[in-house]
Design an enzyme around this catalytic site. Structure first.
Site, short mmCIF file in Angstrom:
data_model
loop_
_atom_site.label_atom_id
_atom_site.label_comp_id
_atom_site.label_asym_id
_atom_site.label_seq_id
_atom_site.Cartn_x
_atom_site.Cartn_y
_atom_site.Cartn_z
N ASN A 62 0.19 -1.14 -0.23
CA ASN A 62 -0.01 0.06 -0.27
C ASN A 62 0.68 1.13 -0.11
OD1 ASN A 62 -1.97 -1.88 -0.16
ND2 ASN A 62 -2.57 -1.26 2.02
N VAL A 63 0.38 2.82 -0.90
CA VAL A 63 1.04 3.89 -0.31
C VAL A 63 1.40 3.82 0.98
CG1 VAL A 63 0.63 6.14 -1.52
CG2 VAL A 63 -0.21 4.73 -2.59
N LYS A 64 0.99 3.97 2.14
CA LYS A 64 1.35 4.44 3.28
C LYS A 64 2.78 3.46 3.37
CE LYS A 64 -1.82 0.80 5.66
NZ LYS A 64 -2.86 0.84 6.45
N GLY A 65 2.32 2.51 3.69
CA GLY A 65 4.02 1.83 3.73
C GLY A 65 4.49 1.40 5.45
N GLU A 99 8.61 4.41 5.36
CA GLU A 99 8.62 4.41 3.22
C GLU A 99 7.27 4.05 2.83
OE1 GLU A 99 11.85 0.77 2.85
OE2 GLU A 99 12.95 2.35 3.70
#
Length: 253
Positions: free
Chosen positions: A126-129, A133
């Site tokens: 996922n973008v949130k990482g 990161e």
């Protein structure tokens, strides 16, 4: 010349004190605490002190035991698997993929079998990482397909073929009765049966109970254990699928 020899640290340097937790299938009482001390003694803790005991239902007790061990650690004999690829920033990884593949690199991820714990796979994809990161969805040159939880292995193989996956990432958190090992082996066997070796996607598994050295036994290309960050996974994918295969020179910042 031998390397440094160390002992565990508890209250003072080199005192050999360690803390151990475990569960015994006995009701919580004085007999149970005595059994916990006996087990700790047999494991090399002497003296051993039960510092916490809690009933886990009517028939089990959880213990924390604190005590001294005489064992020494020779740091020269510790075996670790060193990272054999450079860590890349998202910008660097995108550049290598664009230059080497001239298309987006396709990654399919899932939790397989009965595993419904998506925290690990989501942290990587996922973008949130994770750990500050961004996840693989943040990389412009990566196409990420996250299938989520409880995905059957045949379904994973079918979807990987449909997406023309370059890599398959599988997260396994459930470990009862070695479910994570059995699941990884089943997944690896299914992909090796369905693909010829030249066109098989890269197989990567991860989870808190895996060790990096397990990859050959599981039949996968890479194993990631606890604490792995999205950047480490992305850098490995670029290294294995682009740099090594296409001969692209990588300059990490």
């Amino acid at each position: 010349m031998s390397g440094p020899i160390i002992r565990p640290y508890g209250d003072t340097t080199g005192d050999g004190m360690v803390q151990l937790s475990f569960t015994l299938p006995v009701p919580h009482d004085k007999l149970a605490e005595g059994a916990a001390v006996q087990l700790a003694n047999k494991m090399g803790m002497d003296p051993a002190l039960v510092v916490h005991a809690k009933a886990m239902g009517p028939d089990f007790t959880f213990f924390v035991v604190y005590g001294r061990v005489a064992h020494l650690v020779d740091l020269d004999k510790v075996e670790v698997l060193e990272r054999d690829y450079p860590l890349l920033s998202p910008k660097e990884a995108n550049l290598v993929i664009r230059k080497g593949l001239r298309r987006r690199l396709v990654v399919v991820g899932a939790c397989i079998g009965n595993d419904a714990h998506t925290v690990g796979i989501d942290a990587i994809l996922n973008v949130k990482g994770f750990a500050g990161e961004k996840g693989l969805e943040y990389y412009r040159e990566l196409k990420v397909v996250n299938l989520g939880a409880q995905v059957a292995v045949p379904e994973l193989v079918t979807r990987a073929k449909q997406e023309r996956a370059d890599a398959v990432l599988v997260s396994q958190v459930v470990t009862q009765r070695e479910a994570h090992l059995l699941g990884a082996k089943e997944m690896a066997a299914a992909f090796r049966e369905s693909y010829d070796e030249e066109h098989r996607p890269l197989l990567v598994v991860g989870g808190p109970r895996f060790h990096e050295s397990m990859a050959p036994d599981l039949g996968v290309d890479r194993v990631f254990s606890r604490g792995t960050t999205p950047g480490e996974v992305a850098s490995y994918l670029v290294h294995a699928l682009v740099s090594q295969r296409k001969g692209v020179l990588v300059h990490a910042s």
